[in-house]
Motif scaffolding. Structure first.
Motif, PDB file in Angstrom:
ATOM      1  N   ALA A  66      21.766  37.342 -35.023  1.00  0.00           N
ATOM      2  CA  ALA A  66      20.540  36.816 -35.627  1.00  0.00           C
ATOM      3  C   ALA A  66      19.536  37.944 -35.878  1.00  0.00           C
ATOM      4  O   ALA A  66      18.889  37.996 -36.936  1.00  0.00           O
ATOM      5  CB  ALA A  66      19.940  35.750 -34.722  1.00  0.00           C
ATOM      6  N   MET A  67      19.415  38.840 -34.912  1.00  0.00           N
ATOM      7  CA  MET A  67      18.494  39.972 -35.082  1.00  0.00           C
ATOM      8  C   MET A  67      18.991  40.925 -36.161  1.00  0.00           C
ATOM      9  O   MET A  67      18.204  41.450 -36.966  1.00  0.00           O
ATOM     10  CB  MET A  67      18.339  40.712 -33.753  1.00  0.00           C
ATOM     11  N   ILE A  68      20.306  41.168 -36.177  1.00  0.00           N
ATOM     12  CA  ILE A  68      20.880  42.027 -37.219  1.00  0.00           C
ATOM     13  C   ILE A  68      20.585  41.452 -38.605  1.00  0.00           C
ATOM     14  O   ILE A  68      20.155  42.169 -39.514  1.00  0.00           O
ATOM     15  CB  ILE A  68      22.409  42.168 -37.011  1.00  0.00           C
ATOM     16  N   ASP A  69      20.805  40.147 -38.754  1.00  0.00           N
ATOM     17  CA  ASP A  69      20.551  39.506 -40.050  1.00  0.00           C
ATOM     18  C   ASP A  69      19.079  39.604 -40.435  1.00  0.00           C
ATOM     19  O   ASP A  69      18.750  39.808 -41.613  1.00  0.00           O
ATOM     20  CB  ASP A  69      20.988  38.033 -40.000  1.00  0.00           C
ATOM     21  N   ALA A  70      18.200  39.471 -39.449  1.00  0.00           N
ATOM     22  CA  ALA A  70      16.763  39.547 -39.727  1.00  0.00           C
ATOM     23  C   ALA A  70      16.373  40.957 -40.170  1.00  0.00           C
ATOM     24  O   ALA A  70      15.589  41.136 -41.122  1.00  0.00           O
ATOM     25  CB  ALA A  70      15.973  39.143 -38.479  1.00  0.00           C
ATOM     26  N   LEU A  71      16.920  41.962 -39.491  1.00  0.00           N
ATOM     27  CA  LEU A  71      16.624  43.351 -39.863  1.00  0.00           C
ATOM     28  C   LEU A  71      17.180  43.673 -41.251  1.00  0.00           C
ATOM     29  O   LEU A  71      16.525  44.337 -42.057  1.00  0.00           O
ATOM     30  CB  LEU A  71      17.213  44.309 -38.826  1.00  0.00           C
ATOM     31  N   VAL A  76      16.308  44.548 -47.159  1.00  0.00           N
ATOM     32  CA  VAL A  76      16.547  44.155 -48.561  1.00  0.00           C
ATOM     33  C   VAL A  76      15.235  43.713 -49.214  1.00  0.00           C
ATOM     34  O   VAL A  76      14.957  44.071 -50.366  1.00  0.00           O
ATOM     35  CB  VAL A  76      17.608  43.036 -48.626  1.00  0.00           C
ATOM     36  N   ASP A  77      14.431  42.948 -48.471  1.00  0.00           N
ATOM     37  CA  ASP A  77      13.141  42.498 -49.023  1.00  0.00           C
ATOM     38  C   ASP A  77      12.211  43.680 -49.277  1.00  0.00           C
ATOM     39  O   ASP A  77      11.484  43.712 -50.279  1.00  0.00           O
ATOM     40  CB  ASP A  77      12.471  41.509 -48.054  1.00  0.00           C
ATOM     41  N   GLU A  78      12.227  44.652 -48.360  1.00  0.00           N
ATOM     42  CA  GLU A  78      11.342  45.811 -48.516  1.00  0.00           C
ATOM     43  C   GLU A  78      11.699  46.647 -49.744  1.00  0.00           C
ATOM     44  O   GLU A  78      10.844  47.318 -50.315  1.00  0.00           O
ATOM     45  CB  GLU A  78      11.378  46.688 -47.262  1.00  0.00           C
ATOM     46  N   PRO A  85       7.725  49.204 -44.166  1.00  0.00           N
ATOM     47  CA  PRO A  85       7.653  49.817 -42.824  1.00  0.00           C
ATOM     48  C   PRO A  85       9.001  50.225 -42.253  1.00  0.00           C
ATOM     49  O   PRO A  85       9.124  51.320 -41.683  1.00  0.00           O
ATOM     50  CB  PRO A  85       6.984  48.713 -41.985  1.00  0.00           C
ATOM     51  N   LEU A  86      10.014  49.370 -42.378  1.00  0.00           N
ATOM     52  CA  LEU A  86      11.326  49.704 -41.813  1.00  0.00           C
ATOM     53  C   LEU A  86      11.990  50.833 -42.605  1.00  0.00           C
ATOM     54  O   LEU A  86      12.521  51.789 -42.015  1.00  0.00           O
ATOM     55  CB  LEU A  86      12.223  48.461 -41.815  1.00  0.00           C
ATOM     56  N   ILE A  87      11.945  50.741 -43.917  1.00  0.00           N
ATOM     57  CA  ILE A  87      12.539  51.786 -44.750  1.00  0.00           C
ATOM     58  C   ILE A  87      11.814  53.110 -44.551  1.00  0.00           C
ATOM     59  O   ILE A  87      12.444  54.169 -44.391  1.00  0.00           O
ATOM     60  CB  ILE A  87      12.502  51.359 -46.238  1.00  0.00           C
ATOM     61  N   SER A  88      10.498  53.068 -44.508  1.00  0.00           N
ATOM     62  CA  SER A  88       9.718  54.305 -44.338  1.00  0.00           C
ATOM     63  C   SER A  88      10.001  54.953 -42.985  1.00  0.00           C
ATOM     64  O   SER A  88      10.147  56.177 -42.895  1.00  0.00           O
ATOM     65  CB  SER A  88       8.228  54.007 -44.472  1.00  0.00           C
ATOM     66  N   ALA A  89      10.096  54.107 -41.940  1.00  0.00           N
ATOM     67  CA  ALA A  89      10.365  54.647 -40.604  1.00  0.00           C
ATOM     68  C   ALA A  89      11.727  55.319 -40.557  1.00  0.00           C
ATOM     69  O   ALA A  89      11.902  56.383 -39.933  1.00  0.00           O
ATOM     70  CB  ALA A  89      10.283  53.518 -39.577  1.00  0.00           C
ATOM     71  N   TYR A 132      20.701  47.466 -44.650  1.00  0.00           N
ATOM     72  CA  TYR A 132      20.413  48.190 -43.401  1.00  0.00           C
ATOM     73  C   TYR A 132      21.574  48.107 -42.433  1.00  0.00           C
ATOM     74  O   TYR A 132      21.769  48.983 -41.610  1.00  0.00           O
ATOM     75  CB  TYR A 132      19.153  47.587 -42.776  1.00  0.00           C
ATOM     76  N   TRP A 133      22.352  47.026 -42.562  1.00  0.00           N
ATOM     77  CA  TRP A 133      23.490  46.802 -41.668  1.00  0.00           C
ATOM     78  C   TRP A 133      24.786  47.082 -42.397  1.00  0.00           C
ATOM     79  O   TRP A 133      25.071  46.473 -43.419  1.00  0.00           O
ATOM     80  CB  TRP A 133      23.488  45.354 -41.153  1.00  0.00           C
ATOM     81  N   GLN A 134      25.574  48.006 -41.846  1.00  0.00           N
ATOM     82  CA  GLN A 134      26.861  48.362 -42.445  1.00  0.00           C
ATOM     83  C   GLN A 134      28.024  47.814 -41.624  1.00  0.00           C
ATOM     84  O   GLN A 134      29.183  48.068 -41.931  1.00  0.00           O
ATOM     85  CB  GLN A 134      26.992  49.902 -42.532  1.00  0.00           C
TER      86      GLN A 134
END
Length: 202
Positions: A66-71, A76-78, A85-89, A132-134
């Motif tokens: 569930a957390m993987i899917d959320a991340l 993808v949304d970013e 924020p996630l992509i920049s970090a 983000y998830w491979q």
């Protein structure tokens, strides 16, 4: 006077150039040799790589689906948003800086490089990936779970935009003892450029 064959001929002429522009795929086995893989492992052995992967493994631990899917959804949304924020970090991480430098220093040999943790989540990358998830892809499933020395070379693909053949070289990343996989790396190689460099000098 009508010339019924002319429209057909014109259509063929419009189609022909794009077909002719795609050369035959290079011989991957002749180009991605054991020596090339060993050289790749050399720069992946830079301490910034295992230190970054180990740090993220310790920070995140075993992440549930569930957390993987959320991340992954956040990533993808970013990609479509100005706020990233996630992509920049991820892109500003020291590991991403290192991978970008490796890509730049090799002058077109690599088209993309990214490193994953034990969950298959990105740790560092030279460019923004589609997700983000491979962990659901062969690049991760045929390396990290297989063992610390696993190598998986995917099928070559034609990049019609850049008119090159490319292939993903995927490798497990091992811990300091070499006995345990801690993550994986994907190096997308420009086969057209590698073939040019390996060609005998005229």
């Amino acid at each position: 006077m009508k010339f019924p064959g002319i429209p057909i001929l014109a259509g063929l002429l419009l189609v022909a150039p794009s077909v002719a522009a795609q050369p035959a795929a290079p011989d991957v086995k002749a180009l991605i040799t054991a020596e090339f893989i060993a050289q790749t492992r050399e720069w992946l052995a830079n301490p910034i790589v295992p230190l970054s992967v180990t740090a993220q493994n310790e920070l995140r631990g075993k992440v549930d689906q569930a957390m993987i899917d959320a991340l992954d959804k956040q990533w993808v949304d970013e990609r479509k948003s100005e706020d990233k924020p996630l992509i920049s970090a991820t892109l500003s991480a020291p590991l991403s800086t290192y991978l970008l430098r490796i890509q730049a220093q090799n002058l077109g040999l690599y088209t993309e490089i990214f490193v994953m943790d034990a969950n298959g989540l990105n740790v560092g990358q030279s460019a923004i990936t589609g997700d983000y998830w491979q962990g659901d892809e062969a690049k991760f499933q045929k390396t990290f779970p297989v063992g610390p020395q696993a190598v998986f070379i995917d099928e070559p693909e034609w990049d019609d935009e850049h008119k090159i053949w490319a292939v993903q070289l995927n490798l497990s990343l091992a811990d300091a003892t070499g006995s345990k996989a801690i993550g994986a790396a994907t190096v997308e190689v420009n086969l057209t450029e590698l073939q040019r460099r390996n060609a005998p000098a005229s």
